[in-house]
Design a protein around this motif. Sequence first.
Motif, PDB file in Angstrom:
ATOM      1  N   UNK A 142      29.473   6.958  15.513  1.00 32.85           N
ATOM      2  CA  UNK A 142      29.664   6.763  16.945  1.00 32.85           C
ATOM      3  C   UNK A 142      29.156   5.401  17.369  1.00 32.85           C
ATOM      4  N   UNK A 143      28.184   4.882  16.653  1.00 31.38           N
ATOM      5  CA  UNK A 143      27.689   3.564  16.992  1.00 31.38           C
ATOM      6  C   UNK A 143      28.744   2.525  16.690  1.00 31.38           C
ATOM      7  N   UNK A 163      31.167   2.651  19.302  1.00 34.68           N
ATOM      8  CA  UNK A 163      30.597   2.024  20.492  1.00 34.68           C
ATOM      9  C   UNK A 163      30.707   0.506  20.406  1.00 34.68           C
ATOM     10  N   UNK A 164      30.393  -0.018  19.229  1.00 35.91           N
ATOM     11  CA  UNK A 164      30.487  -1.461  19.046  1.00 35.91           C
ATOM     12  C   UNK A 164      31.917  -1.928  19.253  1.00 35.91           C
ATOM     13  N   UNK A 178      35.394  11.163  21.010  1.00 35.34           N
ATOM     14  CA  UNK A 178      34.644  11.230  22.258  1.00 35.34           C
ATOM     15  C   UNK A 178      34.342   9.840  22.782  1.00 35.34           C
ATOM     16  N   UNK A 179      33.874   8.968  21.907  1.00 28.68           N
ATOM     17  CA  UNK A 179      33.515   7.633  22.372  1.00 28.68           C
ATOM     18  C   UNK A 179      34.740   6.855  22.836  1.00 28.68           C
ATOM     19  N   UNK A 190      37.532   8.142  23.757  1.00 29.27           N
ATOM     20  CA  UNK A 190      38.362   8.940  24.668  1.00 29.27           C
ATOM     21  C   UNK A 190      39.747   9.191  24.119  1.00 29.27           C
ATOM     22  N   UNK A 241      21.088  11.016  11.679  1.00 34.24           N
ATOM     23  CA  UNK A 241      22.390  10.824  12.303  1.00 34.24           C
ATOM     24  C   UNK A 241      22.791  12.041  13.127  1.00 34.24           C
ATOM     25  N   UNK A 291      29.331  -2.740  28.965  1.00 31.84           N
ATOM     26  CA  UNK A 291      30.182  -3.588  28.155  1.00 31.84           C
ATOM     27  C   UNK A 291      30.651  -4.815  28.908  1.00 31.84           C
ATOM     28  N   UNK A 292      31.083  -4.567  30.122  1.00 31.76           N
ATOM     29  CA  UNK A 292      31.653  -5.683  30.858  1.00 31.76           C
ATOM     30  C   UNK A 292      30.617  -6.683  31.330  1.00 31.76           C
ATOM     31  N   UNK A 342      30.037  18.738  12.173  1.00 24.60           N
ATOM     32  CA  UNK A 342      29.773  18.462  13.579  1.00 24.60           C
ATOM     33  C   UNK A 342      30.292  19.577  14.491  1.00 24.60           C
ATOM     34  N   UNK A 376      26.793   3.769  26.795  1.00 23.00           N
ATOM     35  CA  UNK A 376      28.205   4.045  26.760  1.00 23.00           C
ATOM     36  C   UNK A 376      28.880   3.758  28.089  1.00 23.00           C
ATOM     37  N   UNK A 399      21.375   5.414  23.273  1.00 26.57           N
ATOM     38  CA  UNK A 399      22.718   4.900  23.047  1.00 26.57           C
ATOM     39  C   UNK A 399      23.727   5.493  24.013  1.00 26.57           C
ATOM     40  N   UNK A 433      40.944   0.352  25.613  1.00 28.55           N
ATOM     41  CA  UNK A 433      39.612   0.931  25.592  1.00 28.55           C
ATOM     42  C   UNK A 433      39.592   2.401  25.288  1.00 28.55           C
ATOM     43  N   UNK A 486      33.294  12.488  16.829  1.00 30.57           N
ATOM     44  CA  UNK A 486      32.504  11.482  17.546  1.00 30.57           C
ATOM     45  C   UNK A 486      33.374  10.326  18.010  1.00 30.57           C
ATOM     46  N   UNK A 523      20.608   2.240  12.207  1.00 32.53           N
ATOM     47  CA  UNK A 523      21.251   1.635  11.051  1.00 32.53           C
ATOM     48  C   UNK A 523      20.221   1.217  10.011  1.00 32.53           C
ATOM     49  N   UNK A 553      25.955   3.042   8.801  1.00 36.75           N
ATOM     50  CA  UNK A 553      26.161   2.936  10.250  1.00 36.75           C
ATOM     51  C   UNK A 553      26.601   4.289  10.793  1.00 36.75           C
ATOM     52  N   UNK A 554      25.976   4.741  11.823  1.00 37.94           N
ATOM     53  CA  UNK A 554      26.448   5.977  12.420  1.00 37.94           C
ATOM     54  C   UNK A 554      27.835   5.749  13.006  1.00 37.94           C
ATOM     55  N   UNK A 593      36.149  -4.434  25.131  1.00 40.55           N
ATOM     56  CA  UNK A 593      35.938  -4.774  26.537  1.00 40.55           C
ATOM     57  C   UNK A 593      35.757  -6.271  26.704  1.00 40.55           C
ATOM     58  N   UNK A 594      35.030  -6.863  25.783  1.00 40.71           N
ATOM     59  CA  UNK A 594      34.761  -8.287  25.925  1.00 40.71           C
ATOM     60  C   UNK A 594      35.995  -9.125  25.660  1.00 40.71           C
ATOM     61  N   UNK A 607      34.172  -0.526  21.113  1.00 37.79           N
ATOM     62  CA  UNK A 607      34.499  -0.510  22.541  1.00 37.79           C
ATOM     63  C   UNK A 607      33.945  -1.768  23.191  1.00 37.79           C
ATOM     64  N   UNK A 608      32.758  -2.138  22.777  1.00 42.03           N
ATOM     65  CA  UNK A 608      32.136  -3.347  23.293  1.00 42.03           C
ATOM     66  C   UNK A 608      33.024  -4.552  23.048  1.00 42.03           C
ATOM     67  N   UNK A 614      39.558  10.926  32.794  1.00 39.80           N
ATOM     68  CA  UNK A 614      38.381  11.776  32.804  1.00 39.80           C
ATOM     69  C   UNK A 614      37.490  11.607  34.012  1.00 39.80           C
TER      70      UNK A 614
END
Lengths: 350, 616, 304
Positions: free
Chosen positions: C126-127, C130-131, C246-247, C249, A279, A311-312, A188, A306, A302, C144, C243, A326, C123-124, C137-138, C133-134, B293
């Motif tokens: 970063x995905x 992302x999940x 970054x997602x 942070x 990917x 999310x909220x 990467x 972000x 995607x 986070x 990745x 996936x 599964x990627x 948050x919930x 983080x989801x 950020x």
Amino acid sequence: MIIFSIFREVLRRPLGAVSAGVLVALYAAAVLADFFAPYATNEQDLERTYHPPTALIFQDGGLQVQAYELVDPTEAKYEKVVGQGYPIHFFGKGFEYRFLGLFKTQRHLFTIQNDAGRVYLLGSDSTGRDVFSRLLFGSRVSLFIGLLGITITTTLGFLVGGLSGYFGGRIDFIAMRLVEFMMAMPGLYLLLALRSALAPHFASDQMFFVIILILSLIGWAGTARVLRGMTLSLRQNQYVMAAESMGQSPVVILRKHILPNLVSYLLVAATLSIPGYILGEAALSFLGLGIQEPSASWGLMLSQAQDVKVFYLNFWWLLTPGFAIFITVIAYNVLGDVLRDVVDPKMKTR
Amino acid sequence: MALYPSDIFAPQLQLLLAASVILSGCGSERQRPSTGVVAPIPVDALVVDFPSGEFDSNIVETLAGDLATVNPLVNETLAGSAVIGRILEGLITLDPNTGEVIPNLAKSWEISADNLQYTFHLRRGIHWSDGQPFTADDVLFTWDCFFAKQLDVDSGEPVLDENGRVKYRYSSRSTFGQLINGQEPLVEKLDDYTVRFTTPEVYAPFLLFGGGEEILPKHILQMSFDDGTLMDQWSVETAINEPWKIVGLNMFVLESYRPGERIVFAKNPNYWKVNTKGQRLPYVARVITKIVQDQNSSNVAFAQGLTDFESIGPDNVAWVKRGEERFDYTVLDMGPSSQTNFIWFNLNPGQNAEGVAYVEPYKFKWFSDQRFRQAISHGINREGIVRGVYFNRADILHGYVSPKRKLWYNDAIRKYPYSPETSLQLFAEMGFTLEAGQLKDPLGNSIEFSLMTNSSSGLRVEMATVFKENMAALGIDVELQFLDFNTIINKTSDSFDYEACMLGLGGGAPDPYAGKDILMSGGRLHQWYPQQVEPATEWEARIDALMREIGRHTDVEVRKKYFFEVQEILAEQQPLIFLVSPKDFVGYRNRWQNVDPTPLGGVTWNQESLWAEPNP
Amino acid sequence: MLVFILMSLAPGDFLTPVKAQRDVPVELIQAIEIEFGLDRPWYVQYWKWLGNVAQGNLGHSWAYKLPVVDLIGQRLLATLLLSVSAFVFAWSIAIPLGVLAAVYKDSIFDRIASALAYAALSIPEFFLALLFVFVAAQTGWFPLGGATSIEYDYLNWFGKVGDRAYHLILPTLALGIGSIASIMRIMRANFLDTMRAEYVTTARAKGLSEFAVIFKHTLRNAINPLVSSFGFAFSGLLSGALMVEIVLQYPGIGQLMYQSILREDQFVVLASVMMGCSMLVLGNLLADILLAWSDPRIRLEKKK
């Protein structure tokens, strides 16, 4: 030909059949995206941003789409208007496009005639574009990048690996050092660096090809190595030795004897490396360094997801491209495994 | 064993690794000298009229962006201003409710009858944060820094540039900002606590601009002023290693700074405001600022109850509000903000170093036609943007002045409701035609251009996407470029290598003259064609003349008349195509007392009076 | 070196963004130009850069106005911490799982584990992040992002460690899960292979307990091929870490590199890529050492 018999074998196994089926369906959807999608990629609707997926109801004797109204614009909250729906028309008229690039038509699998409503199977995004349609159009990028990419990779890999395996000696040494060097770099990091260096030289339309270029430049090393090993072992075969002593030129030998045997391995290697491309492109687009707005690509979609408010406020449907990735990747992995089992029972994972 | 290509790096590698490990361990600040003198409460201390409270609480907050310098003469970033603004302050400030000028370091002032002389009376007994007394000498020193001229080594005469203008030793924003029609005001010390400014001509906003300049400490910076290193002072290095050198008059001083992580301010022990009980303010002992950020992360931190005060983006208000009960904070709607968003076309007719025109001539022809800009403006769906992108928490901007500035807002200007038909009409007038959905000019060129905006603002990205679609509906192809903010600034002020850009401005003083850098043709921020030597068009010349009048008169009605005309011209010509202005939302944790948010002052204008139960 | 060539490809004098920042004194710019040979052709530049690197001078970051070395130090540690913890996490779960799956081959456990492994592989990264983080948050159960909380500096030593660990949970999970999958499958395959090997049957015949058979003999040999792929696994971890950083942070080297690329902060990019590669090389080195240590055969060969 070998390839056909391989495929027959694959399809005989349940896993193989399923994964192949899934992939065929995905690619068909990608090619026929215009037909399946009720809306164009860029059709915005600022009245309906972040709209949840529209429910389907049975009403008035037919399949209908539930009507919604915007209850609270500050929260993008929509509520069902009970009793109101818009009938779905199958093979109805929608936006114009060229079917398979051949002729113009306006027919889509399903649309709703009524402009007052929308059919959002998977909801809408930040500017009111239909996620489902974008998913379909985005699949074109993601799915075909893989195919295009592996052609480059396998060619390169075969050339370098095959040649170095066949000739050995100094060519082999140099080639293998190069391969190791490439494999030693964190993928990467290299991807990003290459992208930032090459990008300014190309326009954004050509970005698609730039990405393929970059991804293949990184990916060929692994294939090369494997192919070299294969070539080495094949070289010891009797008929190759015979051909050599008969004085056949290396090119001919490579073409007539080694290549056919490599094909099956090539196939396996290719299938298993496609996910890497998918990917890779997704990652690049996600970071904003690949396909740019407002085109659609799964990675790009995607990156929109972000945003914190997604999310909220629970806009979960924006995450569907991830699942699409996936599924595609898993299908390829399973197919690749089955292929490998078929091609070389010795390598089978029991 | 395989040969690793990096074997050659091995020795350097070890050195590097060792170095980085050691360096990261060295986070501790150097030994600071014993703290300065705490002087007695000033004679003229300002008594703040809020209920008194308890001491020793901490404020926790976030800052989006990072410091580049703490030197106000050098700073160009918002983040920097936020930090510097905590440490330094000026002679006057603004009333948080009316927006009028009120005393700060100066307790009173007189303006002469001819409006040329401003005499400020400073508060007596104020000391800098290190205990040294504050006097008129500091004010003079500050203005010296702005206007110190480069002197020829031999003759001692000021050095002139190619246009015959003097060159300044330490030119900063303040230097150019304080020049009145190219001339400096005269600054004189009448006695230790009285300073008199004389402006070369009547200049209405002087009280606001001149009085608002942050005063610098002479006893700290005099040496570097003399030896020429003034601009190197108060750098990030200093902030990290010797923060006590940054001395100011405002309520906080810099205690420590870790780049990319946090900034900690401590209370200024010599602050000059007291409460009704005669106790020295502020109540707060420390302000801990975490560097994040972007605004989204900032909002997230607040929404989880981690920070005390926050400005909330309109698209985030919905979910941040949900946490009010759970995390014990309040979110308030402060009405229209001063933030703007606009699009402009590159109208710079010049060429780059290689002789290539900045904008291709045939495109330049379109851009410079007023009808083109007007047509584009009619083609933008602003209501859609407010509803879709901003969740209805924004106002449409019709022109340069936001409706928030009630006094100066001209409602009678030409407006541009969303009307693609009008756009097409205007295009037809220009001779454009629609061919198979593609708009073309009379020469057959397809109308297309590229628009750039900063990738870091999600909302701008969305607006750009909407814009592209709006234009597509008109038959125009827009290519979007999302770039880093610095790259954009580079292109719009240095290389001029762009066609159209979308950005925005925020803040800004309430006086119309504050926009002179933007509106006047010679201004640095005259985005579409900055720093013109002579106005390029008639209407720009007219605006220049009007702005000068605005500066020259003190009568509000007269100024209003001129400013209204400026707005009309801007609306007609659309050099800046305004879009929307997000509304202002603030949040604060309920534990804070004496919170008095106002639209003009925000929620922390009275920071010195804010108090809470001390943190456990 | 490849990296440098790439950097040189980037158009324009890379000091342009610096010149745009007015507070950098002209003399400094000139000094740097000479120091890094920007006025000379690219191979000279590269040579000078190498030389500077050897002396520990990696240049200045323009965005942060700090010497790159300072900047990288903290980030490097952060990324290392993340990679190591993901590594430990992944291996400590994958190996037992792999062994168990092999031992109870074809049982329900085995089937489920394999299926899960497949899923996790596909599964990627970063995905997945992302999940997470989801979910965070919930539910509000996890932070986070970031590596430390705001009050970090005011916690005692214990608190600091705990705080860092708390922030590491999600990134480690996101990174580790993918690794678990592949390692587990390989482990299982190797284990099965060695279980059938001759010396195992011999050991059984000798009457050793099943337990000993499994652990002493099979495990050691099964691990070998795995250890040799250590290096590549590490490389994969680093890429994945980028990745995830970054997602979520997380301020590590990956995130630094990404931001620097966006800002065209050349020196930092150069340095981070170099760091990344170096960490990799280190990983490979370690792998080789481990291999040598764990496999007596290799040692014997060397002695000969």
